[in-house]
Scaffold this motif. Structure first.
Motif, PDB file in Angstrom:
ATOM      1  N   SER A   1       9.261   3.978  -3.793  1.00  0.00           N
ATOM      2  CA  SER A   1       8.617   5.097  -4.481  1.00  0.00           C
ATOM      3  C   SER A   1       9.105   5.164  -5.921  1.00  0.00           C
ATOM      4  O   SER A   1      10.307   5.086  -6.189  1.00  0.00           O
ATOM      5  N   CYS A   2       8.169   5.291  -6.851  1.00  0.00           N
ATOM      6  CA  CYS A   2       8.529   5.192  -8.268  1.00  0.00           C
ATOM      7  C   CYS A   2       7.581   6.039  -9.114  1.00  0.00           C
ATOM      8  O   CYS A   2       6.598   6.587  -8.613  1.00  0.00           O
TER       9      CYS A   2
ATOM     10  N   ILE B   1       2.691   8.786 -10.126  1.00  0.00           N
ATOM     11  CA  ILE B   1       3.697   8.548  -9.086  1.00  0.00           C
ATOM     12  C   ILE B   1       3.086   7.661  -8.007  1.00  0.00           C
ATOM     13  O   ILE B   1       1.926   7.849  -7.618  1.00  0.00           O
ATOM     14  N   TRP B   2       3.872   6.705  -7.540  1.00  0.00           N
ATOM     15  CA  TRP B   2       3.448   5.890  -6.400  1.00  0.00           C
ATOM     16  C   TRP B   2       4.446   6.126  -5.283  1.00  0.00           C
ATOM     17  O   TRP B   2       5.642   5.838  -5.435  1.00  0.00           O
TER      18      TRP B   2
ATOM     19  N   MET C   1       0.827  -1.193   0.000  1.00  0.00           N
ATOM     20  CA  MET C   1       0.000   0.000   0.000  1.00  0.00           C
ATOM     21  C   MET C   1       0.868   1.252   0.000  1.00  0.00           C
ATOM     22  O   MET C   1       1.978   1.261   0.527  1.00  0.00           O
ATOM     23  N   GLY C   2       0.326   2.311  -0.619  1.00  0.00           N
ATOM     24  CA  GLY C   2       1.028   3.585  -0.645  1.00  0.00           C
ATOM     25  C   GLY C   2       0.076   4.679  -1.086  1.00  0.00           C
ATOM     26  O   GLY C   2      -1.140   4.562  -0.911  1.00  0.00           O
ATOM     27  N   ARG C   3       0.634   5.727  -1.666  1.00  0.00           N
ATOM     28  CA  ARG C   3      -0.186   6.848  -2.143  1.00  0.00           C
ATOM     29  C   ARG C   3       0.065   7.027  -3.637  1.00  0.00           C
ATOM     30  O   ARG C   3       1.209   7.126  -4.073  1.00  0.00           O
ATOM     31  N   ALA C   4      -1.011   7.074  -4.426  1.00  0.00           N
ATOM     32  CA  ALA C   4      -0.909   7.325  -5.867  1.00  0.00           C
ATOM     33  C   ALA C   4      -1.127   8.811  -6.112  1.00  0.00           C
ATOM     34  O   ALA C   4      -2.116   9.383  -5.636  1.00  0.00           O
ATOM     35  N   ILE C   5      -0.212   9.426  -6.837  1.00  0.00           N
ATOM     36  CA  ILE C   5      -0.279  10.857  -7.126  1.00  0.00           C
ATOM     37  C   ILE C   5      -0.184  11.046  -8.632  1.00  0.00           C
ATOM     38  O   ILE C   5       0.740  10.548  -9.278  1.00  0.00           O
TER      39      ILE C   5
END
Length: 270
Positions: A76-77, A63-64, A52-56
């Protein structure tokens, strides 16, 4: 699929370049791959199952951000939108969240390829999160506007990019000078002719990805009370004076504006 590592800032946010702006964001977003996902340049950390993370979403990139690893960079990629073929939304089933399917051009080394150049196949990257409809609409708008063709995103992995129209802007120039390089001047002129201030017309064109006057007018109507750079300073009211009511455009918002434009067009045709 090999995704490009990026460096986040001290508070875990992506570093954006001049002319690049954020369009949408998803918290608690899971990243998934059709086959397997790895990172380049290589590092000590790799993707975990159901991570899990944040999608931007920006005007240039998907961006993840690996929020679980903060303050480390973790996995982060980024995926440059210029490598995306199309996006689709798979509806949720039972208690599962919907999936955003991003079809990506890949080269022979499984790295995302710019458009069709050097691509040998298309593979899916999946973002899983609740409430995906607005994010999907923003991504389709970004893909249609193709703002990356007029500017380049921030350097994030040590790989130089070619020059862009932003290079023509003198150092120290205002953000307004940069914005005007990225907008459709014809769209801005149409909005100004409708009675909108130029700085607001430019902002609307940017926020809607130059998709057209209707989308820009809707955005302006929704943000008509927002303070923006370029607005004239409003002096404080004199003691004992009554507040001046705000002046609205003819016909109550977007419908009135578009109706007025249609009337003017009809008169010109007579």
């Amino acid at each position: 699929m090999l995704l490009e590592r990026i460096t986040l800032d001290a508070i875990g946010r992506p570093i954006l370049s001049a002319g690049e702006y954020q369009k949408a964001e998803l918290d608690q977003a899971q990243i998934d791959f059709e086959t397997a996902g790895t990172l380049w340049p290589e590092g000590n950390e790799g993707f975990q199952d159901n991570q899990m993370g944040r999608a931007i979403l920006t005007s240039h990139r998907l961006i993840w951000a690996d929020t679980s690893a903060f303050p480390r960079q973790g996995c982060s990629c980024q995926l440059r939108l210029s490598t995306v073929h199309q996006v689709q939304l798979k509806a949720s089933m039972m208690l599962r969240s919907p999936k955003l399917r991003v079809h990506v051009y890949l080269d022979e080394h499984s790295k995302p390829a710019e458009d069709r150049k050097g691509s040998v196949r298309v593979e899916q990257l999946k973002i899983v999160a609740p409430h995906m409809t607005s994010f999907l609409d923003s991504m389709r708008s970004a893909l249609q506007s193709r703002l990356w063709e007029r500017s380049q995103p921030a350097e994030t992995s040590g790989h130089p990019h070619t020059s862009s129209p932003l290079a023509a802007v003198a150092p120290g120039s205002s953000s307004a000078a940069v914005d005007e390089l990225l907008v459709d001047n014809q769209l801005v002129s149409m909005l100004v002719a409708m009675g909108f201030p130029k700085h607001r017309a430019v902002r609307a064109a940017l926020e809607t990805g130059n998709t057209g006057p209707e989308q820009a007018v809707h955005w302006l109507a929704e943000h008509e009370n927002d303070a923006m750079e370029g607005d004239p300073a409003t002096p404080p009211p004199a003691v004992g004076s009554s507040p001046v009511p705000s002046v609205r455009l003819q016909g109550a918002g977007v419908a009135g504006i578009l109706r007025r434009e249609a009337q003017l067009a009809a008169r010109n045709d007579e």
